[in-house]
Design a protein around this motif. Sequence first.
Motif: not given
Length: 67
Positions: A16-19, A21-36, A41-46
């Motif tokens: 599990l990783h997190q990133r 990201q700032e959207l076009k409107g200026g809003q900041k979000v956290i994206l979670y994704y799985f990698g091999a 950006g790897a995180i230790d907990a859910l």
Amino acid sequence: MAFSVISKKSGKTYFLHQRHQELKGGQKVILYYFGAEPKEGAIDALPEGYEVSENSKTGLPLLKKKK
């Protein structure tokens, strides 16, 4: 140690990783994704309020908000 899940279909391990990201409107979000492999950006907990499910066709893990 990064949070990991083993796919039931393929038997591969995904991390599990997190990133931030700032959207076009200026809003900041956290994206979670799985990698091999555990990389930057790897995180230790859910994250709180999320659960892991698996795509039945591909076997890839997904994060879903708990209901």
